[in-house]
Design a protein around this motif. Sequence first.
Motif, PDB file in Angstrom:
ATOM      1  N   GLY A 102      72.362  10.832  60.344  1.00 34.19           N
ATOM      2  CA  GLY A 102      71.973  11.144  58.964  1.00 34.19           C
ATOM      3  C   GLY A 102      73.018  10.691  57.958  1.00 34.19           C
ATOM      4  N   GLY A 103      74.274  11.049  58.201  1.00 32.11           N
ATOM      5  CA  GLY A 103      75.343  10.592  57.297  1.00 32.11           C
ATOM      6  C   GLY A 103      75.270  11.239  55.929  1.00 32.11           C
ATOM      7  N   THR A 104      75.681  10.498  54.916  1.00 33.55           N
ATOM      8  CA  THR A 104      75.833  11.067  53.575  1.00 33.55           C
ATOM      9  C   THR A 104      74.495  11.440  52.951  1.00 33.55           C
ATOM     10  N   VAL A 105      73.409  10.823  53.393  1.00 31.60           N
ATOM     11  CA  VAL A 105      72.108  11.180  52.790  1.00 31.60           C
ATOM     12  C   VAL A 105      71.787  12.658  53.047  1.00 31.60           C
ATOM     13  N   LEU A 132      84.490  16.302  53.834  1.00 30.85           N
ATOM     14  CA  LEU A 132      84.184  15.773  52.502  1.00 30.85           C
ATOM     15  C   LEU A 132      83.489  14.416  52.608  1.00 30.85           C
ATOM     16  N   ASN A 133      82.736  14.100  51.594  1.00 30.48           N
ATOM     17  CA  ASN A 133      82.023  12.817  51.557  1.00 30.48           C
ATOM     18  C   ASN A 133      82.730  11.855  50.623  1.00 30.48           C
ATOM     19  N   ILE A 134      82.641  10.607  50.987  1.00 23.99           N
ATOM     20  CA  ILE A 134      83.249   9.577  50.148  1.00 23.99           C
ATOM     21  C   ILE A 134      82.158   8.782  49.450  1.00 23.99           C
ATOM     22  N   CYS A 153      69.017   1.953  48.842  1.00 23.77           N
ATOM     23  CA  CYS A 153      69.508   0.587  48.999  1.00 23.77           C
ATOM     24  C   CYS A 153      70.216   0.443  50.356  1.00 23.77           C
ATOM     25  N   CYS A 154      71.012   1.450  50.717  1.00 21.42           N
ATOM     26  CA  CYS A 154      71.696   1.419  52.022  1.00 21.42           C
ATOM     27  C   CYS A 154      70.679   1.367  53.161  1.00 21.42           C
ATOM     28  N   MET A 155      69.598   2.133  53.018  1.00 19.31           N
ATOM     29  CA  MET A 155      68.584   2.159  54.077  1.00 19.31           C
ATOM     30  C   MET A 155      67.925   0.780  54.220  1.00 19.31           C
ATOM     31  N   ILE A 209      74.962  21.077  45.139  1.00 20.66           N
ATOM     32  CA  ILE A 209      75.839  21.255  43.989  1.00 20.66           C
ATOM     33  C   ILE A 209      77.132  20.550  44.361  1.00 20.66           C
ATOM     34  N   LYS A 210      77.436  19.512  43.607  1.00 16.30           N
ATOM     35  CA  LYS A 210      78.598  18.683  43.959  1.00 16.30           C
ATOM     36  C   LYS A 210      79.897  19.328  43.490  1.00 16.30           C
ATOM     37  N   VAL A 211      80.925  19.202  44.285  1.00 14.57           N
ATOM     38  CA  VAL A 211      82.267  19.586  43.856  1.00 14.57           C
ATOM     39  C   VAL A 211      83.168  18.374  44.143  1.00 14.57           C
ATOM     40  N   SER A 261      80.801  10.648  69.245  1.00  8.41           N
ATOM     41  CA  SER A 261      81.579   9.523  69.767  1.00  8.41           C
ATOM     42  C   SER A 261      82.115   8.699  68.604  1.00  8.41           C
ATOM     43  N   LEU A 262      83.401   8.516  68.603  1.00  5.32           N
ATOM     44  CA  LEU A 262      84.029   7.759  67.514  1.00  5.32           C
ATOM     45  C   LEU A 262      84.231   6.309  67.900  1.00  5.32           C
ATOM     46  N   VAL A 263      83.955   5.416  66.981  1.00  2.00           N
ATOM     47  CA  VAL A 263      84.353   4.018  67.171  1.00  2.00           C
ATOM     48  C   VAL A 263      85.846   3.960  66.852  1.00  2.00           C
ATOM     49  N   VAL A 280      77.047  -2.933  56.302  1.00  2.00           N
ATOM     50  CA  VAL A 280      75.975  -2.386  55.454  1.00  2.00           C
ATOM     51  C   VAL A 280      76.411  -1.092  54.799  1.00  2.00           C
ATOM     52  N   GLY A 281      75.696  -0.748  53.727  1.00  2.00           N
ATOM     53  CA  GLY A 281      75.900   0.548  53.089  1.00  2.00           C
ATOM     54  C   GLY A 281      76.946   0.491  51.996  1.00  2.00           C
ATOM     55  N   MET A 282      77.674   1.582  51.837  1.00  2.00           N
ATOM     56  CA  MET A 282      78.592   1.700  50.698  1.00  2.00           C
ATOM     57  C   MET A 282      79.786   0.766  50.781  1.00  2.00           C
ATOM     58  N   GLY A 286      75.985   6.309  62.575  1.00  2.00           N
ATOM     59  CA  GLY A 286      74.552   6.652  62.469  1.00  2.00           C
ATOM     60  C   GLY A 286      74.249   7.404  61.204  1.00  2.00           C
ATOM     61  N   GLY A 287      74.616   6.826  60.077  1.00  2.00           N
ATOM     62  CA  GLY A 287      74.355   7.474  58.789  1.00  2.00           C
ATOM     63  C   GLY A 287      73.138   6.883  58.116  1.00  2.00           C
ATOM     64  N   THR A 288      73.170   6.915  56.800  1.00  2.00           N
ATOM     65  CA  THR A 288      72.048   6.493  55.962  1.00  2.00           C
ATOM     66  C   THR A 288      71.539   5.111  56.369  1.00  2.00           C
ATOM     67  N   GLY A 303      79.933   9.515  65.066  1.00  2.00           N
ATOM     68  CA  GLY A 303      81.028  10.468  65.253  1.00  2.00           C
ATOM     69  C   GLY A 303      80.600  11.929  65.248  1.00  2.00           C
ATOM     70  N   LYS A 304      79.581  12.264  64.449  1.00  2.00           N
ATOM     71  CA  LYS A 304      79.149  13.656  64.376  1.00  2.00           C
ATOM     72  C   LYS A 304      78.103  13.946  65.462  1.00  2.00           C
ATOM     73  N   GLY A 305      77.616  15.168  65.477  1.00  2.00           N
ATOM     74  CA  GLY A 305      76.651  15.551  66.513  1.00  2.00           C
ATOM     75  C   GLY A 305      75.210  15.250  66.150  1.00  2.00           C
TER      76      GLY A 305
HETATM   77  C1  LIG Z   1      78.857  13.258  46.590  1.00  2.00           C
HETATM   78  C2  LIG Z   1      77.901  12.142  46.679  1.00  2.00           C
HETATM   79  C3  LIG Z   1      76.734  12.181  45.951  1.00  2.00           C
HETATM   80  C4  LIG Z   1      75.835  11.152  46.024  1.00  2.00           C
HETATM   81  N1  LIG Z   1      74.651  11.255  45.346  1.00  2.00           N
HETATM   82  C5  LIG Z   1      73.677  10.369  45.593  1.00  2.00           C
HETATM   83  C6  LIG Z   1      72.362  10.594  45.106  1.00  2.00           C
HETATM   84  O1  LIG Z   1      72.083  11.589  44.441  1.00  2.00           O
HETATM   85  N2  LIG Z   1      71.418   9.662  45.397  1.00  2.00           N
HETATM   86  C7  LIG Z   1      71.672   8.561  46.123  1.00  2.00           C
HETATM   87  O2  LIG Z   1      70.775   7.762  46.373  1.00  2.00           O
HETATM   88  N3  LIG Z   1      72.924   8.317  46.602  1.00  2.00           N
HETATM   89  C8  LIG Z   1      73.907   9.213  46.377  1.00  2.00           C
HETATM   90  N4  LIG Z   1      75.158   9.015  46.886  1.00  2.00           N
HETATM   91  C9  LIG Z   1      75.467   7.759  47.571  1.00  2.00           C
HETATM   92  C10 LIG Z   1      74.909   7.685  48.959  1.00  2.00           C
HETATM   93  O3  LIG Z   1      74.623   8.972  49.473  1.00  2.00           O
HETATM   94  C11 LIG Z   1      75.873   6.962  49.912  1.00  2.00           C
HETATM   95  O4  LIG Z   1      76.493   5.874  49.304  1.00  2.00           O
HETATM   96  C12 LIG Z   1      75.102   6.473  51.127  1.00  2.00           C
HETATM   97  O5  LIG Z   1      74.420   7.556  51.720  1.00  2.00           O
HETATM   98  C13 LIG Z   1      76.053   5.816  52.093  1.00  2.00           C
HETATM   99  O6  LIG Z   1      75.369   5.410  53.232  1.00  2.00           O
HETATM  100  P1  LIG Z   1      76.150   4.682  54.391  1.00  2.00           P
HETATM  101  O7  LIG Z   1      75.161   4.359  55.447  1.00  2.00           O
HETATM  102  O8  LIG Z   1      76.999   3.594  53.836  1.00  2.00           O
HETATM  103  O9  LIG Z   1      77.181   5.771  54.940  1.00  2.00           O
HETATM  104  P2  LIG Z   1      76.922   7.189  55.576  1.00  2.00           P
HETATM  105  O10 LIG Z   1      75.577   7.687  55.310  1.00  2.00           O
HETATM  106  O11 LIG Z   1      78.073   8.026  55.177  1.00  2.00           O
HETATM  107  O12 LIG Z   1      77.001   6.885  57.130  1.00  2.00           O
HETATM  108  C14 LIG Z   1      78.194   6.637  57.805  1.00  2.00           C
HETATM  109  C15 LIG Z   1      78.082   7.256  59.166  1.00  2.00           C
HETATM  110  O13 LIG Z   1      79.094   6.721  60.002  1.00  2.00           O
HETATM  111  C16 LIG Z   1      79.688   7.776  60.739  1.00  2.00           C
HETATM  112  N5  LIG Z   1      81.043   7.320  61.055  1.00  2.00           N
HETATM  113  C17 LIG Z   1      82.051   7.072  60.210  1.00  2.00           C
HETATM  114  N6  LIG Z   1      83.111   6.573  60.865  1.00  2.00           N
HETATM  115  C18 LIG Z   1      82.757   6.505  62.171  1.00  2.00           C
HETATM  116  C19 LIG Z   1      83.424   6.061  63.340  1.00  2.00           C
HETATM  117  N7  LIG Z   1      84.665   5.563  63.311  1.00  2.00           N
HETATM  118  N8  LIG Z   1      82.765   6.138  64.526  1.00  2.00           N
HETATM  119  C20 LIG Z   1      81.485   6.638  64.573  1.00  2.00           C
HETATM  120  N9  LIG Z   1      80.819   7.076  63.479  1.00  2.00           N
HETATM  121  C21 LIG Z   1      81.442   6.983  62.299  1.00  2.00           C
HETATM  122  C22 LIG Z   1      79.620   8.969  59.798  1.00  2.00           C
HETATM  123  O14 LIG Z   1      79.726  10.184  60.509  1.00  2.00           O
HETATM  124  C23 LIG Z   1      78.266   8.773  59.135  1.00  2.00           C
HETATM  125  O15 LIG Z   1      77.233   9.378  59.852  1.00  2.00           O
HETATM  126  C24 LIG Z   1      76.102  10.037  46.836  1.00  2.00           C
HETATM  127  C25 LIG Z   1      77.279   9.982  47.573  1.00  2.00           C
HETATM  128  C26 LIG Z   1      78.175  11.028  47.512  1.00  2.00           C
HETATM  129  C27 LIG Z   1      79.411  10.981  48.337  1.00  2.00           C
END
Ligand SMILES: Cc1cc2nc3c(=O)[nH]c(=O)nc-3n(C[C@H](O)[C@H](O)[C@H](O)COP(=O)(O)OP(=O)(O)OC[C@H]3O[C@@H](n4cnc5c(N)ncnc54)[C@H](O)[C@@H]3O)c2cc1C
Length: 476
Positions: free
Chosen positions: A67-70, A347-349, A433-435, A294-296, A156-158, A414-416, A39-41, A62-64
């Motif tokens: 929203g995910g990485t956004v 950490l975020n990937i 784009c992911c959305m 602030i990214k690290v 809940s983890l897949v 979908v997504g990254m 349930g991320g971006t 998986g988290k509570g």
């Molecule tokens: C440091 C960093 C900076 C970035 N900066 C920008 C920016 O400035 N602007 C921009 O547009 N993009 C930015 N990006 C890119 C963008 O944020 C991500 O690529 C995008 O949000 C990914 O979306 P997603 O849906 O693929 O994954 P996510 O949003 O990460 O969603 C994945 C979800 O799946 C859940 N999950 C994972 N594994 C499991 C499992 N086994 N079971 C259940 N749940 C699970 C996770 O908890 C998460 O909620 C950045 C990325 C990073 C890491």
Amino acid sequence: MAIPVLNTNLVTGTIESEFYKEGSRKLPVREFDVIVAGGGTAGVVAAIAAARQGAKTALIEGKGYPGGTVVEGGTALHSFFNLWKAFPGVEKRQVVKGIPQEIIDRLLLIGGTTGHAEVTGRIDYDSACTSIDTELYKLVVFEMLAEAGVDIFVNSLVAGAVKKGSAVEGVITQSRMGRELFRGKCFVDSTAYGDLSAWAGAEFIELNDHPVCNSMGIGNVNIEKLFTYLTKNNAVGDIAYGLRDGKEGQIIRMGSESGYLIRNKLPKEFVDGIEKLGSGLITTTVHDNYMMFIKVNYKMAVSPTNRDEVAKAELIIRQNQFKTLELFRKYLSGCENAFIARTSPSLNIRRGRTITCDYDITSEDVLQGRHFEDDIMAYGFHDEAPRLQIKNGGTYGVPFKALRVKGIDNLLAVGMMITSDHHAHMSTRNTVCCMGQGQAAGTAAAICASKGVGSRDLLYTDLKDALLKNNVYFES
Ligand SMILES: Cc1cc2nc3c(=O)[nH]c(=O)nc-3n(C[C@H](O)[C@H](O)[C@H](O)COP(=O)(O)OP(=O)(O)OC[C@H]3O[C@@H](n4cnc5c(N)ncnc54)[C@H](O)[C@@H]3O)c2cc1C
């Protein structure tokens, strides 16, 4: 050259009417039309779209919170618009609308976003800056999922997949209620890591071509004082003004990436220090006295699917966050009393597994602004701009075939996790784009489930009609 690998962690067992037998265990079974894993971006939007299309939809996260990485990684949501400012004479176009825009509208109502602020500084990177309050984003999308009728399974983890021939029959989840089987008709993998696809035996590669990161929010920062200091040193790169704590015209994006912009402008010890720590000086904010991201960064030697190596990285990054804070306090005017207000829970990937789909979007597709006969959206931002930009400030199309997981009848990615080409991925992986991909995948999954067809038998006109009805923007 990365070698395609096949994952073997496929759950085997028999499905019986009231439970699923996994070895000697009997797992409870839940039935859905569409199951969205992650349930991320992208996943949030996919689940809302599927449920609104009438599908009985489960979102497993998986988290509570959703929203995910956004809500954890980046600075601004790149980008709802084309790069019109860098191309004089090119029309300003909002190229992503639909559910992603609805989220922004909802956030606007509660002071949770800057809105689409125009960038006035470095206009060759992005023309608009849309920044969000990460905590309110979690709340808003949680509410939108509930309103759409999605069954939301957080914490809940897949953990596995059950296959029947070339179709996924269900996913195994692991939570404090133990293991369960979620049976469905069509599945969306939006886990970022590609967990569901991997468990289902899809082909994937692990490129490990990006650093991992934990972004932190820093509180107690005088943004105006910092801006004055950076301006005095000619070190401001990005700048945008928008809504901040309810007031228009406030600084909401500011900074200079480490390296070329601030070298020789800010104290050498500061620049060397933050570079070594993988940090930078670019932020957005929705609130006074706060730098939201602030990214690290930290480059791991192996792919971030390696849990043991990730454990080491988690500690190193947290140490580096504190060292970054110390440098900010010491050298940056306005940050003397700053503190770490938030970090990401883990950490975020930027990339985990890349899942092989029926089509792999190339850098040429992106840069030349190609559109396809099965476009599901248009997109116009590239994270390597100005070095790499989409031709003439235009857009390219994401084709539906780029979401269909190769060799599996009813699974969309979908997504990254899509697109193996590094430079194409530097565009497709961005939040907006992911959305957009999420809205298309959720809609497609729901139509497939209701018609009882696999993703390759879905009529493109049915998908496009449904997307158009739900305010998705198309260009040709
Ligand atoms: C440091 C960093 C900076 C970035 N900066 C920008 C920016 O400035 N602007 C921009 O547009 N993009 C930015 N990006 C890119 C963008 O944020 C991500 O690529 C995008 O949000 C990914 O979306 P997603 O849906 O693929 O994954 P996510 O949003 O990460 O969603 C994945 C979800 O799946 C859940 N999950 C994972 N594994 C499991 C499992 N086994 N079971 C259940 N749940 C699970 C996770 O908890 C998460 O909620 C950045 C990325 C990073 C890491």
